[in-house]
Design an enzyme around this catalytic site. Structure first.
Site, PDB file in Angstrom:
ATOM      1  N   CYS A   1       0.824  -1.255  -0.087  1.00 14.12           N
ATOM      2  CA  CYS A   1      -0.153   0.085  -0.016  1.00 14.12           C
ATOM      3  C   CYS A   1       0.703   1.284  -0.052  1.00 14.12           C
ATOM      4  O   CYS A   1       0.280   2.502   0.078  1.00 14.12           O
ATOM      5  CB  CYS A   1      -0.910   0.248   1.264  1.00 14.12           C
TER       6      CYS A   1
ATOM      7  N   HIS B   1     -12.617  12.208  -4.555  1.00 11.70           N
ATOM      8  CA  HIS B   1     -11.619  12.499  -5.672  1.00 11.70           C
ATOM      9  C   HIS B   1     -10.407  13.371  -5.221  1.00 11.70           C
ATOM     10  O   HIS B   1     -10.023  14.158  -6.106  1.00 11.70           O
ATOM     11  CB  HIS B   1     -12.583  13.015  -6.915  1.00 11.70           C
TER      12      HIS B   1
ATOM     13  N   GLU C   1     -13.260   0.132   2.636  1.00 18.33           N
ATOM     14  CA  GLU C   1     -12.447   0.155   1.612  1.00 18.33           C
ATOM     15  C   GLU C   1     -12.676  -0.501   0.464  1.00 18.33           C
ATOM     16  O   GLU C   1     -12.520  -0.185  -0.789  1.00 18.33           O
ATOM     17  CB  GLU C   1     -11.009   0.100   1.960  1.00 18.33           C
TER      18      GLU C   1
END
Length: 161
Positions: free
Chosen positions: A29, A73, A149
């Site tokens: 990650c 975003h 997630e």
């Protein structure tokens, strides 16, 4: 007085945001990657007010949606992460992690007063914000938030008096 709990399922209530993040120096990650997050909420407290609500669903969803819109975003960047070396946070966010340099337009970033942008830290942030804002209007004893997630994978944080 009897305690009750209200539950809001984020996937059905459209409590979601899409964002990118990274977990510095993590094996898989550590690079910039994204998720389509879904936020589930439980609020426990005493029924009160004219309508006998624990909390008005609309109030809870409005707070969660406001936070989601701040994150949506964006690249989520935790300002208190000791592994991130910032050189600028205005106009262009410039930082370095383990020798890798990044330069991202400020409007594409969400600079967060957190140590990490993990699901665990995001759930804590949502829960703390909800608890603070709802407690000023309702007799709340706890708020539990799960930041997913992806379907079936999330972190839960509970804050209580």
């Amino acid at each position: 007085m009897v305690m009750m709990k209200i539950v809001i399922n984020g996937i059905h209530a459209n409590l979601r945001f899409s964002a990118a993040h990274m977990i510095p120096e993590h094996e898989s990650c550590g690079c910039i990657h994204g998720h389509s997050y879904i936020v589930d909420v439980k609020v426990e407290g005493k029924r009160s007010g004219k309508h006998g609500f624990v909390a008005d669903f609309k109030d809870v969803k409005d707070i969660v949606r406001r936070i989601c819109s701040e994150f949506d975003h964006k690249l989520l960047i935790p300002l208190r992460n000791p592994l991130i070396n910032f050189t600028s946070t205005t106009r262009t966010v410039k930082f370095e992690i383990a020798g890798k340099k990044y330069s991202i337009p400020e409007e594409d970033c969400c600079l967060m007063d957190l140590e990490s942008s993990s699901a665990e830290e995001l759930s804590r942030y949502f829960a703390a914000t909800l608890f603070k804002e709802l407690s000023s209007k309702y007799d709340i004893s706890s708020v539990e938030v799960c930041v997913n997630e992806g379907i079936g994978q999330g972190a839960i944080y509970t804050i209580s008096r």
